[in-house]
Design an enzyme around this catalytic site. Structure first.
Site, PDB file in Angstrom:
ATOM      1  N   GLU A 134      57.604  81.119 -24.595  1.00  0.00           N
ATOM      2  CA  GLU A 134      56.442  80.350 -25.065  1.00  0.00           C
ATOM      3  C   GLU A 134      56.798  79.029 -25.738  1.00  0.00           C
ATOM      4  OE1 GLU A 134      54.005  83.035 -27.379  1.00  0.00           O
ATOM      5  OE2 GLU A 134      53.860  84.487 -25.763  1.00  0.00           O
ATOM      6  N   ASN A 175      59.958  82.443 -20.145  1.00  0.00           N
ATOM      7  CA  ASN A 175      58.774  83.297 -20.114  1.00  0.00           C
ATOM      8  C   ASN A 175      57.622  82.637 -20.874  1.00  0.00           C
ATOM      9  OD1 ASN A 175      57.685  86.005 -19.465  1.00  0.00           O
ATOM     10  ND2 ASN A 175      57.626  86.309 -21.687  1.00  0.00           N
ATOM     11  N   HIS A 211      48.741  87.848 -19.232  1.00  0.00           N
ATOM     12  CA  HIS A 211      47.779  88.475 -20.160  1.00  0.00           C
ATOM     13  C   HIS A 211      46.385  88.001 -19.752  1.00  0.00           C
ATOM     14  CE1 HIS A 211      50.496  90.474 -22.886  1.00  0.00           C
ATOM     15  NE2 HIS A 211      51.200  89.382 -23.047  1.00  0.00           N
ATOM     16  N   GLU A 240      54.140  90.688 -18.490  1.00  0.00           N
ATOM     17  CA  GLU A 240      53.365  91.294 -19.585  1.00  0.00           C
ATOM     18  C   GLU A 240      51.903  91.510 -19.208  1.00  0.00           C
ATOM     19  OE1 GLU A 240      53.854  89.208 -23.277  1.00  0.00           O
ATOM     20  OE2 GLU A 240      55.920  88.648 -22.851  1.00  0.00           O
ATOM     21  N   ASP A 242      48.189  92.565 -18.603  1.00  0.00           N
ATOM     22  CA  ASP A 242      47.104  93.468 -18.994  1.00  0.00           C
ATOM     23  C   ASP A 242      45.798  92.759 -18.629  1.00  0.00           C
ATOM     24  OD1 ASP A 242      47.933  93.121 -22.564  1.00  0.00           O
ATOM     25  OD2 ASP A 242      47.328  91.607 -21.092  1.00  0.00           O
TER      26      ASP A 242
HETATM   27  C1  XIL Z   1      53.339  91.216 -29.062  1.00  0.00           C
HETATM   28  C2  XIL Z   1      53.417  92.721 -29.311  1.00  0.00           C
HETATM   29  O1  XIL Z   1      52.693  93.408 -28.299  1.00  0.00           O
HETATM   30  C3  XIL Z   1      52.848  93.040 -30.681  1.00  0.00           C
HETATM   31  O2  XIL Z   1      52.996  94.432 -30.954  1.00  0.00           O
HETATM   32  C4  XIL Z   1      53.574  92.215 -31.736  1.00  0.00           C
HETATM   33  O3  XIL Z   1      53.013  92.469 -32.985  1.00  0.00           O
HETATM   34  C5  XIL Z   1      53.470  90.723 -31.406  1.00  0.00           C
HETATM   35  O4  XIL Z   1      53.997  90.466 -30.097  1.00  0.00           O
HETATM   36  N1  XIL Z   1      53.596  87.393 -25.751  1.00  0.00           N
HETATM   37  C6  XIL Z   1      54.818  87.959 -25.863  1.00  0.00           C
HETATM   38  C7  XIL Z   1      54.984  89.282 -26.500  1.00  0.00           C
HETATM   39  O5  XIL Z   1      55.818  87.438 -25.329  1.00  0.00           O
HETATM   40  O6  XIL Z   1      56.244  89.406 -27.176  1.00  0.00           O
HETATM   41  C8  XIL Z   1      53.854  89.572 -27.458  1.00  0.00           C
HETATM   42  O7  XIL Z   1      53.982  90.917 -27.852  1.00  0.00           O
HETATM   43  C9  XIL Z   1      52.523  89.337 -26.770  1.00  0.00           C
HETATM   44  C10 XIL Z   1      52.397  87.904 -26.362  1.00  0.00           C
END
Ligand code: XIL
Length: 324
Positions: A134, A175, A211, A240, A242
């Site tokens: 990020e 990422n 996401h 990641e 969802d």
């Molecule tokens: C999130 C986790 O799911 C949480 O439990 C934690 O508190 C914060 O991080 N992008 C990412 C992940 O790369 O590492 C993040 O994960 C969600 C957003």
């Protein structure tokens, strides 16, 4: 799921494709059903938090690898690929690192020591690292994290070089979120990694977080993005995923749209040459949407492939059909 049907993992194994999830070491230790669900349905795992700097480094000179080692050991016992997440991020950093008290040179030394120590420890065990997470802001400019402000944009190249020095066999990924389809941020990520490739930085791939919280990037745009990144010679993994709907969305409508989207997206990225689809939680009961900041207030807590009783949902079947 009909008995005769292969599990998602069986199909992915047969198709030489990674279907993974993030994992919580705490659940892994205490919940046999959680372990069974991981073994049955996934062939790749990512630590949800255990490999982040804050989790690994309780103090300036101490590392605590126990929880991360627990996940890696489980993965090796169950023939699962491990994705390392993440060596450099603007969040989940240890308190001793912020608030700001270090010079640029000190921060550079701290980051080099971190990357060398962590990526070196898991050499041969972590197949792919999210080296930097990020670094691009939502408007496509470089995120003005303390890493960027103190080290300049070169921190990315350096982090990848340091990781390659100690883990030459690992695939090294950039990422990010919100850069899955086509648009301002996606173009900025493309330009960023194109520059890294042009400079000979040891980058192997790009992670698309996927996401889909309230919004769902057009699968055709995601496929086009995967293809243009692969045209740079880079691998692409969905890292990641969802698919969550606003809390006022009727359950049946949400489930129908979720099922369709998981299937369409999985088909699109698979056909475009992505190598993995990782979801952000083994089951709905272990989704960050249920416990992170304001997400529980905004979205339904059922964004994943297995329900909170580890039963496959229609979205699971849709992804399986997409991988056939
Ligand atoms: C999130 C986790 O799911 C949480 O439990 C934690 O508190 C914060 O991080 N992008 C990412 C992940 O790369 O590492 C993040 O994960 C969600 C957003």
């Amino acid at each position: 799921m009909a008995d005769a049907e292969p599990s998602l993992r069986e199909l992915a194994d047969d198709e030489d494709f990674l279907i993974g999830t993030c994992v919580r070491s705490s659940a892994l230790r205490g919940d046999p059903e959680y372990q069974d669900a991981l073994r049955e349905h996934y062939n790749a795992v990512t630590c949800e938090g255990e490999m982040k700097m804050g989790a690994l480094r309780p103090s300036r000179h101490a590392f605590d690898f126990e929880a991360a080692d627990n996940v890696v050991a489980f993965a090796e016992e169950n023939d699962m690929t491990v994705r390392g997440h993440t060596l450099v991020w603007h969040m989940s950093n240890p308190d001793w690192l912020t608030p700001w008290t270090h010079t640029g040179a000190q921060l550079r030394d701290i980051l080099r020591e971190h990357v060398h120590t962590v990526a070196g420890r898991y050499r041969g065990q972590v197949a792919a690292w999210d080296v930097v997470n990020e670094a691009v802001d939502d408007d496509g400019t470089m995120r003005e994290s303390f890493w960027f402000r103190k080290l300049g944009a070169s921190y990315l190249d350096r982090a990848f070089q340091w990781a390659h020095e100690v883990a030459p066999d690992a695939d090294l990924y950039y990422n990010d979120y919100g850069a899955d389809g086509l648009g301002e941020k996606s173009d900025a990520v493309y330009d960023l990694v194109e520059g890294m490739v042009d400079r000979g930085v040891p980058i192997d791939g790009v992670g698309l977080q996927m996401h889909a919280l309230g919004e769902r990037p057009d699968p055709d745009d995601v496929a086009a993005n995967v293809e243009r990144l692969r045209d740079l010679g880079l691998k692409v993994q969905v890292t990641e995923m969802d698919v969550a709907f606003s809390r006022d969305t009727p359950a049946e409508e949400a489930r129908r749209k979720q099922t369709r989207y998981y299937g369409d997206l999985a088909s699109a990225v698979r056909e475009a040459g992505a190598e993995a689809l990782v979801v952000w939680g083994a089951d709905d009961g272990h989704s960050w949407v249920r416990n992170w900041r304001d997400l529980p207030d905004r979205f339904r807590g059922d964004p994943l492939l297995l329900d909170e009783n580890y039963e496959p949902k229609p979205a699971y079947d849709a992804v399986r059909d997409a991988l056939r």
